[in-house]
Design an enzyme around this catalytic site. Structure first.
Site, PDB file in Angstrom:
ATOM      1  N   LYS A 223      18.098  89.439  31.723  1.00 45.57           N
ATOM      2  CA  LYS A 223      16.880  89.893  31.023  1.00 45.57           C
ATOM      3  C   LYS A 223      15.699  90.073  31.975  1.00 45.57           C
ATOM      4  CE  LYS A 223      18.259  89.768  26.524  1.00 45.57           C
ATOM      5  NZ  LYS A 223      18.386  88.698  25.534  1.00 45.57           N
ATOM      6  N   ARG A 257      25.063  83.649  25.418  1.00 47.82           N
ATOM      7  CA  ARG A 257      25.504  85.052  25.373  1.00 47.82           C
ATOM      8  C   ARG A 257      25.377  85.596  26.790  1.00 47.82           C
ATOM      9  NH1 ARG A 257      23.395  90.131  24.641  1.00 47.82           N
ATOM     10  NH2 ARG A 257      24.506  91.512  23.206  1.00 47.82           N
TER      11      ARG A 257
HETATM   12  N1  HH2 Z   1      20.155  90.196  23.473  1.00 48.60           N
HETATM   13  C1  HH2 Z   1      20.528  91.487  23.431  1.00 48.60           C
HETATM   14  C2  HH2 Z   1      21.290  91.973  22.362  1.00 48.60           C
HETATM   15  N2  HH2 Z   1      21.706  91.154  21.385  1.00 48.60           N
HETATM   16  N3  HH2 Z   1      21.782  88.999  20.416  1.00 48.60           N
HETATM   17  C3  HH2 Z   1      21.434  87.713  20.434  1.00 48.60           C
HETATM   18  N4  HH2 Z   1      21.826  86.888  19.459  1.00 48.60           N
HETATM   19  N5  HH2 Z   1      20.652  87.196  21.438  1.00 48.60           N
HETATM   20  C4  HH2 Z   1      20.205  87.964  22.465  1.00 48.60           C
HETATM   21  O1  HH2 Z   1      19.471  87.443  23.347  1.00 48.60           O
HETATM   22  C5  HH2 Z   1      20.556  89.354  22.473  1.00 48.60           C
HETATM   23  C6  HH2 Z   1      21.355  89.845  21.415  1.00 48.60           C
HETATM   24  C7  HH2 Z   1      20.116  92.403  24.541  1.00 48.60           C
HETATM   25  O2  HH2 Z   1      21.061  92.437  25.573  1.00 48.60           O
HETATM   26  P1  HH2 Z   1      22.198  93.562  25.737  1.00 48.60           P
HETATM   27  O3  HH2 Z   1      23.088  93.566  24.548  1.00 48.60           O
HETATM   28  O4  HH2 Z   1      22.901  93.372  27.010  1.00 48.60           O
HETATM   29  O5  HH2 Z   1      21.401  94.918  25.861  1.00 48.60           O
HETATM   30  P2  HH2 Z   1      21.069  96.092  24.850  1.00 48.60           P
HETATM   31  O6  HH2 Z   1      20.319  95.510  23.714  1.00 48.60           O
HETATM   32  O7  HH2 Z   1      20.252  97.056  25.670  1.00 48.60           O
HETATM   33  O8  HH2 Z   1      22.370  96.678  24.380  1.00 48.60           O
END
Ligand code: HH2
Length: 280
Positions: A223, A257
């Site tokens: 992040k 996660r």
């Molecule tokens: N962060 C992201 C997406 N989903 N869900 C939970 N429960 N907690 C989190 O911190 C969280 C989440 C963002 O990360 P990522 O899926 O890698 O990226 P993107 O939203 O750009 O797909």
């Protein structure tokens, strides 16, 4: 942690348990475009499980700051074939769908998902009712607004206290809609309507979230607060991600996660061994 059933597995004890991330999107902030093809996404999920993931979280919409909303039909097209492939290949591990839309959650649960991971804390009309009816557990993450506008909604006095109160309110709404409290996992939403300083304050304030009495999941992996502290780009944030992971484990967080499961597994084991030395 009291026993929590997710699909075929019962999670209990302190963990930490690793939720591996697969984004079947063209635009996720760190792996966008790599797993848009269902075969590539399914292969990535199997790889993460082989590296030691306890469950896999599959998403079809980026929630990065400023991301536009994806229509439900498109999100379903991205995630359902991946879930179907994994179940057809006999993957028995718990699978989670990362969505804020009830239509997507419904289709994903039918295709084999076991858990709804909602970055908006089951706020969409019908979402909590759907989760209640399906009898599945859910991750309620804290955010204000939507990914499109959340970074203009970072006005907190006491960020840890306000996030805890808002998560408590989200949990109460879900319980009123019929979701048993025993199926709820809470997440402070690192980077969601949070500045880098606020994300750091939340990571330092995790004991106040654990005091809400539910298992906690945290997603610090790659992040932007890591970039703010170190200057590293998303692709180079593994060391910072592991440092944040260790802080979570020492604070007693049960679920993490993560994108990089192999390195996270080793870091989590070492941090947990230190955590367990401290126990009276
Ligand atoms: N962060 C992201 C997406 N989903 N869900 C939970 N429960 N907690 C989190 O911190 C969280 C989440 C963002 O990360 P990522 O899926 O890698 O990226 P993107 O939203 O750009 O797909």
């Amino acid at each position: 942690m009291e026993p929590l059933r997710i699909g075929a597995r019962v999670f209990e004890g302190a963990g930490p348990f690793l939720m591996g991330v697969v984004n079947a999107t063209p635009d996720s902030f760190s792996d966008g475009g790599r797993y848009l093809d269902p075969d590539a996404a399914a292969a990535r999920a199997e790889q993460l499980l082989a590296e030691g993931a306890d469950l896999v979280d599959l998403g079809g919409e980026s929630a990065r700051p400023g991301a536009a909303e994806v229509p439900a039909a498109e999100e379903i097209r991205r995630v359902v074939p991946v879930l179907e492939r994994l179940r057809a290949r006999g993957v028995a591990a718990p699978l989670s769908v990362d969505t804020r839309k009830p239509e997507v959650a419904r289709a994903a649960l039918r295709a084999g998902a076991d858990l709804v991971n909602d970055v908006q804390g089951l706020a969409a009309p019908g979402m909590a009712e759907l989760v209640a009816e399906a009898g599945v557990p859910a991750v309620l993450m804290h955010m204000r607004g939507t990914p499109a506008d959340m970074q203009s909604r970072t006005g907190y006095g006491d960020v840890v206290g306000e996030v805890a109160r808002e998560l408590e309110a989200a949990m109460a709404r879900a319980v009123r809609a019929g979701v048993p409290e025993g199926r709820i996992v809470l997440d402070p939403g690192i980077g969601f309507a949070k500045t880098a300083e606020q994300s750091l304050a939340l990571l330092a304030g995790l004991p106040r979230l654990r005091a809400l009495g539910r298992p906690v999941l945290v997603g610090p992996s790659r992040k932007s607060f890591i970039g703010a502290v170190s200057g590293a780009s998303p692709a180079d944030r593994l060391p910072g991600s592991l440092a944040a992971l260790a802080a979570c484990v020492l604070a007693g967080v049960e679920f993490l996660r993560v994108h990089d499961v192999g390195p996270a597994r080793q870091a989590a084991r070492v941090a947990a061994a230190i955590r367990d030395q401290r126990r009276p």
